[in-house]
Scaffold this motif. Structure first.
Motif, PDB file in Angstrom:
ATOM      1  N   ILE A   1      -0.276  69.444 -18.599  1.00 26.39           N
ATOM      2  CA  ILE A   1       0.930  70.255 -18.438  1.00 26.39           C
ATOM      3  C   ILE A   1       1.979  69.432 -17.716  1.00 26.39           C
ATOM      4  O   ILE A   1       1.670  68.367 -17.154  1.00 26.39           O
ATOM      5  N   THR A   2       3.201  69.949 -17.666  1.00 26.34           N
ATOM      6  CA  THR A   2       4.277  69.258 -16.952  1.00 26.34           C
ATOM      7  C   THR A   2       4.446  69.859 -15.562  1.00 26.34           C
ATOM      8  O   THR A   2       3.921  70.948 -15.263  1.00 26.34           O
ATOM      9  N   VAL A   3       5.210  69.150 -14.720  1.00 22.34           N
ATOM     10  CA  VAL A   3       5.496  69.662 -13.369  1.00 22.34           C
ATOM     11  C   VAL A   3       6.277  70.973 -13.446  1.00 22.34           C
ATOM     12  O   VAL A   3       6.052  71.908 -12.681  1.00 22.34           O
ATOM     13  N   GLY A   4       7.187  71.043 -14.410  1.00 23.02           N
ATOM     14  CA  GLY A   4       7.963  72.282 -14.595  1.00 23.02           C
ATOM     15  C   GLY A   4       7.072  73.452 -14.955  1.00 23.02           C
ATOM     16  O   GLY A   4       7.344  74.603 -14.577  1.00 23.02           O
ATOM     17  N   ASN A   5       5.984  73.174 -15.713  1.00 24.37           N
ATOM     18  CA  ASN A   5       5.036  74.237 -16.053  1.00 24.37           C
ATOM     19  C   ASN A   5       4.387  74.834 -14.803  1.00 24.37           C
ATOM     20  O   ASN A   5       4.122  76.043 -14.743  1.00 24.37           O
ATOM     21  N   ILE A   6       4.124  73.987 -13.802  1.00 25.10           N
ATOM     22  CA  ILE A   6       3.520  74.495 -12.557  1.00 25.10           C
ATOM     23  C   ILE A   6       4.470  75.468 -11.883  1.00 25.10           C
ATOM     24  O   ILE A   6       4.079  76.553 -11.440  1.00 25.10           O
ATOM     25  N   GLN A   7       5.741  75.071 -11.795  1.00 25.38           N
ATOM     26  CA  GLN A   7       6.734  75.951 -11.175  1.00 25.38           C
ATOM     27  C   GLN A   7       6.842  77.269 -11.942  1.00 25.38           C
ATOM     28  O   GLN A   7       6.842  78.350 -11.354  1.00 25.38           O
ATOM     29  N   SER A   8       6.936  77.163 -13.282  1.00 22.61           N
ATOM     30  CA  SER A   8       7.049  78.374 -14.107  1.00 22.61           C
ATOM     31  C   SER A   8       5.832  79.267 -13.925  1.00 22.61           C
ATOM     32  O   SER A   8       5.952  80.509 -13.781  1.00 22.61           O
ATOM     33  N   PHE A   9       4.643  78.654 -13.898  1.00 26.04           N
ATOM     34  CA  PHE A   9       3.407  79.437 -13.773  1.00 26.04           C
ATOM     35  C   PHE A   9       3.380  80.196 -12.448  1.00 26.04           C
ATOM     36  O   PHE A   9       3.016  81.373 -12.411  1.00 26.04           O
ATOM     37  N   ILE A  10       3.744  79.518 -11.358  1.00 26.03           N
ATOM     38  CA  ILE A  10       3.729  80.185 -10.041  1.00 26.03           C
ATOM     39  C   ILE A  10       4.735  81.339 -10.017  1.00 26.03           C
ATOM     40  O   ILE A  10       4.457  82.411  -9.457  1.00 26.03           O
ATOM     41  N   GLN A  11       5.907  81.120 -10.647  1.00 27.77           N
ATOM     42  CA  GLN A  11       6.888  82.200 -10.713  1.00 27.77           C
ATOM     43  C   GLN A  11       6.337  83.390 -11.492  1.00 27.77           C
ATOM     44  O   GLN A  11       6.462  84.546 -11.073  1.00 27.77           O
ATOM     45  N   TYR A  12       5.731  83.110 -12.648  1.00 24.39           N
ATOM     46  CA  TYR A  12       5.144  84.188 -13.453  1.00 24.39           C
ATOM     47  C   TYR A  12       4.040  84.907 -12.682  1.00 24.39           C
ATOM     48  O   TYR A  12       3.924  86.140 -12.715  1.00 24.39           O
ATOM     49  N   MET A  13       3.232  84.121 -11.987  1.00 24.70           N
ATOM     50  CA  MET A  13       2.116  84.702 -11.236  1.00 24.70           C
ATOM     51  C   MET A  13       2.629  85.626 -10.129  1.00 24.70           C
ATOM     52  O   MET A  13       2.132  86.743  -9.943  1.00 24.70           O
ATOM     53  N   LYS A  14       3.651  85.155  -9.405  1.00 24.85           N
ATOM     54  CA  LYS A  14       4.205  85.953  -8.317  1.00 24.85           C
ATOM     55  C   LYS A  14       4.848  87.228  -8.855  1.00 24.85           C
ATOM     56  O   LYS A  14       4.639  88.322  -8.321  1.00 24.85           O
ATOM     57  N   GLN A  15       5.623  87.084  -9.922  1.00 23.82           N
ATOM     58  CA  GLN A  15       6.309  88.254 -10.474  1.00 23.82           C
ATOM     59  C   GLN A  15       5.338  89.241 -11.103  1.00 23.82           C
ATOM     60  O   GLN A  15       5.536  90.455 -11.028  1.00 23.82           O
ATOM     61  N   SER A  16       4.268  88.737 -11.727  1.00 21.87           N
ATOM     62  CA  SER A  16       3.286  89.649 -12.333  1.00 21.87           C
ATOM     63  C   SER A  16       2.577  90.468 -11.266  1.00 21.87           C
ATOM     64  O   SER A  16       2.286  91.651 -11.468  1.00 21.87           O
ATOM     65  N   THR A  17       2.286  89.834 -10.120  1.00 20.13           N
ATOM     66  CA  THR A  17       1.666  90.570  -9.006  1.00 20.13           C
ATOM     67  C   THR A  17       2.593  91.683  -8.523  1.00 20.13           C
ATOM     68  O   THR A  17       2.158  92.820  -8.271  1.00 20.13           O
ATOM     69  N   GLN A  18       3.883  91.362  -8.407  1.00 22.90           N
ATOM     70  CA  GLN A  18       4.861  92.373  -7.985  1.00 22.90           C
ATOM     71  C   GLN A  18       4.942  93.505  -9.009  1.00 22.90           C
ATOM     72  O   GLN A  18       5.072  94.678  -8.634  1.00 22.90           O
ATOM     73  N   GLN A  19       4.876  93.154 -10.294  1.00 23.17           N
ATOM     74  CA  GLN A  19       4.970  94.174 -11.337  1.00 23.17           C
ATOM     75  C   GLN A  19       3.745  95.083 -11.333  1.00 23.17           C
ATOM     76  O   GLN A  19       3.858  96.283 -11.597  1.00 23.17           O
ATOM     77  N   VAL A  20       2.563  94.513 -11.033  1.00 20.96           N
ATOM     78  CA  VAL A  20       1.359  95.354 -10.934  1.00 20.96           C
ATOM     79  C   VAL A  20       1.517  96.345  -9.783  1.00 20.96           C
ATOM     80  O   VAL A  20       1.172  97.535  -9.901  1.00 20.96           O
ATOM     81  N   GLN A  21       2.045  95.867  -8.653  1.00 21.08           N
ATOM     82  CA  GLN A  21       2.319  96.778  -7.537  1.00 21.08           C
ATOM     83  C   GLN A  21       3.332  97.843  -7.949  1.00 21.08           C
ATOM     84  O   GLN A  21       3.215  99.018  -7.571  1.00 21.08           O
TER      85      GLN A  21
END
Length: 622
Positions: free
Chosen positions: A314-334
């Motif tokens: 993967i690329t470095v940008g993919n890591i940033q995107s993944f963490i953003q998605y992960m954080k936002q998905s947790t917020q959406q579950v809440q």
């Protein structure tokens, strides 16, 4: 002894009143969630097209937002690769033109998302406000169709709550929940897909966080609910105590009860404090626990992402995107968890509203009503039986005939059924057995509104509203001129005291009409009855709140008003009904004696004992 009102009648608020709703952290659940939602959907059916547009726009807005982190990750990748080229001395460095294009694309996506959000919010707000309008209109219509028994057996605050609290809760929570359900679900699904596209192995770590977080949240909620319930309970006690002490302030002062009141308040307040801080502290643990778990997951994802980036998976940008998605998905579950609570509140409020709208209505008016233009005023009670509860009859075989223009007094001890007979006469209730006729026509042959237009009433409990004195008198005849209002006021001995008040007839009474005396309130209601010029007059302890001198003046006005009209007078002060054409003595729902004042005194029976008891202990009749 028979009662003149249903045993279950309730008025005002109880000692624990206060009208406060559920505390934050507690959810009022509907008994029939699915049924309430189905009924609500039927109300939303006329707005189906608008709702479809809302759904499409909400999904579109969410999709554009979901694409943002992935595109933003490309910027990070370009910057990283450019820096690596500079450090390695190869290539042309950072490609700012490509970054600018991506930024413009991002701005376009976010503007499109904002536009779609604005449009769907505008449409949704309109739909929800129309829904609230429809519900309030239906409730208002329902209020006039329910039998009086419904209001006699329920707390007034509960009925008002249907129009105010329940509809407000329903409208606000529905406006909040519909679009949030769509966006949250779309967000969770979309972000999960984007994470899987980046790395399914890293996605497994992110997905494992969700059930772990949910388990811990449920554990905290389970242990904090008891504190929130206790907090709500003690808040009710505190509100009830304050309301009771405030309403009885003069009595508390008069009996030096301040110290006891303060001590009781302090005890209740301490209990509220103890439950409150435990509830707030326990609930405040939820976010730190969630953040701790999420932070651990972020660390693992960063380590795995760094490794995969180093080997070119993967690329470095993919890591940033993944963490953003992960954080936002947790917020959406809440957010989804919060929405479930909101939906429960929506269903509970809808259930209460629909329960009210589905209450049994009073029997409809006849399709072929008789006219009331030529009514003379003959009233016949033919073997009337009645009970507020059909299993408990309180009026037994009441039979009497009243000629047109007669002045009839109904007397008897408290609870004998006097006021109940008046309610039956005006068809607030229908007789259980027998009939009541006016000019030989059964009451059921009239429209209720037509029937009640024949009557003028002056009750012991005065009713005035927040308007001018002139408007309060005019309530008896909405199209009356100012001159007619003043003439009625003079006839009721009102004119003199009104002219001494600030602004005279234009003086506005407050909500409780406490800016005039009780006797003055009574005089205004009498003026109202005089103004409406009824064919049948009902006076229920009409002079009970005025002084003796004013009572004599009112009696003269009443004599003029009652001349030529059929009149029913309920009185406890028997000296006021000596000139009645007929006196009906009631006890336990039966007529025990009937005749004129002189005839009944000569009998030396029930009426004589009742009359003489009012002039005992050496008192003399005035």
């Amino acid at each position: 002894m028979a009662n003149s009102r249903p045993a279950g009648a309730m008025g005002g608020r109880g000692p624990m009143g206060g009208g406060h709703g559920p505390m934050r952290g507690t959810v009022v659940k509907a008994k029939d969630f699915k049924g309430s939602i189905k009924k609500l959907l039927r109300y939303l059916k006329p707005y189906a097209l608008q709702l479809i547009v809302v759904v499409i726009f909400a999904i579109a807005s969410t999709v554009f937002m979901i694409l943002g982190p992935s595109i933003l990750g490309n910027i990070t990748t370009l910057i990283y690769e450019g820096l690596m080229n500079i450090i390695g001395g190869t290539g042309m460095g950072i490609d700012f033109d490509a970054i600018l294009k991506i930024i413009c694309l991002l701005i376009g996506l976010y503007l499109a998302s904002a536009l779609f959000t604005f449009i769907q919010s505008w449409i949704m707000s309109g739909v929800i406000m129309k829904l609230g309008y429809s519900l309030r209109k239906d409730i208002e219509d329902k209020m006039h169709k329910l039998p009086l028994n419904y209001y006699d057996t329920r707390n007034y605050g509960e009925i008002l709550s249907h129009i105010t609290n329940d509809v407000d809760t329903l409208v606000n929570s529905l406006n909040q929940s519909i679009t949030q359900v769509i966006t949250s679900v779309t967000n969770v699904v979309g972000m999960l897909i984007m994470m899987l596209l980046i790395s399914w192995k890293m996605s497994v770590i992110a997905i494992l966080v969700l059930p772990l977080s949910l388990i811990l949240v449920l554990f905290v909620v389970k242990h904090t609910q008891k504190y929130f319930r206790r907090q709500q309970e003690y808040l009710g006690h505190v509100n009830g105590h304050i309301e009771e002490m405030y309403g009885s302030h003069l009595i508390v002062k008069a009996f030096n009860g301040e110290a006891d009141s303060v001590a009781q308040f302090n005890d209740l307040n301490n209990q509220l404090y103890d439950a409150g801080w435990k509830a707030q502290f326990s609930s405040s643990l939820m976010m730190p626990i969630m953040n701790f778990i999420n932070n651990i997951a972020y660390v693992i994802v960063c380590i795995m992402g760094g490794y995969y980036a180093s080997i070119g998976v993967i690329t470095v940008g993919n890591i940033q995107s993944f963490i953003q998605y992960m954080k936002q998905s947790t917020q959406q579950v809440q957010q989804v968890a919060n929405i479930s609570n909101v939906l429960q509140q929506t269903a509970a409020a809808a259930e209460r509203v629909f329960e009210y709208l589905e209450e049994a209505e009073e029997e409809p008016d006849t399709e072929y009503p008789v006219p009331v233009d030529d009514i003379k005023g003959e009233v016949i009670f033919a073997h009337v039986h009645f009970g507020y509860n059909p299993e408990q009859i309180i009026i037994n075989d009441f039979t009497a005939k009243v000629e047109p223009g007669q002045k009839v007094a109904i007397v008897g001890p408290t609870g004998a059924g006097k006021t109940t007979m008046i309610k039956l006469l005006m068809r607030f209730y229908d007789v259980t057995q027998g009939a009541i006729c006016i000019d030989g026509l059964d009451l059921k042959q009239f429209r209720r509104n037509d029937l009640r237009s024949l009557f003028g009433m002056v009750l012991q409990d005065t009713w005035l509203y927040n308007a001018s004195i002139k408007d309060n008198i005019r309530y008896g005849k909405q199209n009356a001129s100012d001159e007619e209002v003043i003439e009625a006021a003079k006839a009721a001995q009102v004119d003199h005291f009104v002219r001494t008040l600030p602004d005279g007839y234009d003086m506005v009474l407050n909500e409780e009409a406490s800016n005039i005396s009780q006797g003055q309130k009574q005089l205004l209601t009498i003026a109202r009855a005089i103004l409406c010029d009824p064919k049948i007059l009902i006076l229920d302890e009409a002079t009970s709140s005025v002084d003796t001198r004013t009572e004599i003046l009112i009696q003269k006005a009443m004599d003029n008003l009652m001349r030529g009209r059929t009149s029913f007078i309920i009185a406890h002060r028997l000296s006021t009904i000596k000139d009645a054409d007929m006196i009906l003595c009631m006890d336990h729902g039966d007529i025990v004696e009937k005749g004129t004042h002189e005839e009944l005194l000569a009998k030396g029976g029930f009426y004589a004992n009742l009359y003489n008891s009012q002039f005992s202990d050496g008192e003399e009749e005035e």
